[in-house]
Design an enzyme around this catalytic site. Structure first.
Site, PDB file in Angstrom:
ATOM      1  N   HIS A  10       0.825  -1.212   0.000  1.00 32.68           N
ATOM      2  CA  HIS A  10       0.000   0.000   0.000  1.00 32.68           C
ATOM      3  C   HIS A  10       0.861   1.265   0.000  1.00 32.68           C
ATOM      4  CE1 HIS A  10       0.927  -1.343   4.036  1.00 32.68           C
ATOM      5  NE2 HIS A  10       0.865  -0.088   4.432  1.00 32.68           N
ATOM      6  N   GLY A  66       7.269   1.459   1.371  1.00 31.70           N
ATOM      7  CA  GLY A  66       7.558   2.751   1.970  1.00 31.70           C
ATOM      8  C   GLY A  66       9.021   3.111   1.883  1.00 31.70           C
ATOM      9  N   THR A  67       9.869   2.134   2.151  1.00 27.95           N
ATOM     10  CA  THR A  67      11.319   2.380   2.181  1.00 27.95           C
ATOM     11  C   THR A  67      12.114   1.573   1.150  1.00 27.95           C
ATOM     12  OG1 THR A  67      11.633   0.588   3.757  1.00 27.95           O
ATOM     13  CG2 THR A  67      11.236   2.787   4.677  1.00 27.95           C
ATOM     14  N   GLY A  70      12.135  -3.510   3.403  1.00 27.40           N
ATOM     15  CA  GLY A  70      11.483  -4.789   3.697  1.00 27.40           C
ATOM     16  C   GLY A  70      11.304  -5.625   2.445  1.00 27.40           C
ATOM     17  N   HIS A  98      28.011  -4.485 -11.299  1.00 30.42           N
ATOM     18  CA  HIS A  98      28.958  -5.188 -10.425  1.00 30.42           C
ATOM     19  C   HIS A  98      28.329  -6.348  -9.657  1.00 30.42           C
ATOM     20  CE1 HIS A  98      32.245  -1.837 -10.071  1.00 30.42           C
ATOM     21  NE2 HIS A  98      31.717  -1.888 -11.291  1.00 30.42           N
ATOM     22  N   ARG A 109       8.443   6.631   0.253  1.00 29.04           N
ATOM     23  CA  ARG A 109       8.618   7.644   1.289  1.00 29.04           C
ATOM     24  C   ARG A 109      10.046   8.197   1.292  1.00 29.04           C
ATOM     25  NH1 ARG A 109       5.552   3.760   5.706  1.00 29.04           N
ATOM     26  NH2 ARG A 109       3.459   4.048   4.847  1.00 29.04           N
ATOM     27  N   HIS A 133      33.662  -9.597 -11.346  1.00 33.42           N
ATOM     28  CA  HIS A 133      32.395  -9.429 -10.628  1.00 33.42           C
ATOM     29  C   HIS A 133      31.623 -10.746 -10.593  1.00 33.42           C
ATOM     30  CE1 HIS A 133      33.300  -5.228 -10.487  1.00 33.42           C
ATOM     31  NE2 HIS A 133      33.295  -5.137 -11.813  1.00 33.42           N
ATOM     32  N   ARG A 136      32.889 -12.843  -7.781  1.00 36.17           N
ATOM     33  CA  ARG A 136      32.430 -12.360  -6.472  1.00 36.17           C
ATOM     34  C   ARG A 136      30.954 -12.677  -6.238  1.00 36.17           C
ATOM     35  NH1 ARG A 136      35.795  -6.834  -7.739  1.00 36.17           N
ATOM     36  NH2 ARG A 136      37.834  -7.719  -7.257  1.00 36.17           N
TER      37      ARG A 136
END
Ligand code: RB5
Length: 144
Positions: A10, A66-67, A70, A98, A109, A133, A136
């Site tokens: 949401h 939001g970020t 998560g 890489h 947000r 790369h 790795r």
């Protein structure tokens, strides 16, 4: 052009609309795995859906909450998925080049729509560089 699996909760719904419109305008194929309502929901469900499709190997993923955090944590539990949270274009390009990132995570947000679309473009246009790369990235997972 690439295939993108897109998922959100949401808190990422508004940014998802802008990202999908942008990808479609750039002739990418978009598979929107939701959510498509503003009702509160659990982001790991959508992260897992996108991650499992990406792990199957036929596209990249974009996850929005939001970020972004998560979503990345959830997606990275799926073997074969390398999800990266990005809030700048340099990181979005570098994590493809890489780290062979195959899922881009962003927070509505955190980043405005204009920056988010530039991040999508950086991620979509970059290519994994292989070579050292690849060695790795192969070390991410324990030997079987
Ligand atoms: C929802 O409130 C928020 O926790 C979620 O969108 C995300 O930011 C979690 O990482």
């Amino acid at each position: 052009m690439a295939r993108f699996y897109v998922g959100n909760d949401h808190a990422g719904l508004g940014l998802k609309a802008a990202v999908v419109q942008h990808l479609v305008a750039a002739q990418h194929e978009v598979i929107d795995l939701g959510t498509n309502t503003s009702a509160s929901c659990d982001y790991p469900e959508f992260a897992k859906q996108v991650a499992s499709r990406v792990a199957a190997g036929d596209g990249l993923g974009i996850l929005l909450c939001g970020t972004g955090q998560g979503m990345a944590m959830s997606a990275n539990r799926v073997p074969g998925v390398r999800a990266a949270v990005c809030a700048d274009t340099f990181s979005a390009r570098a994590t493809r080049e890489h780290n062979d990132a195959n899922v881009l995570c962003m927070g509505e947000r955190v980043v405005g729509a204009g920056l988010a679309l530039a991040i999508v473009d950086a991620f979509a246009s970059a290519q994994f560089e292989g070579g050292r790369h690849a060695r790795r990235v192969a070390l991410f997972d324990p030997p079987r």
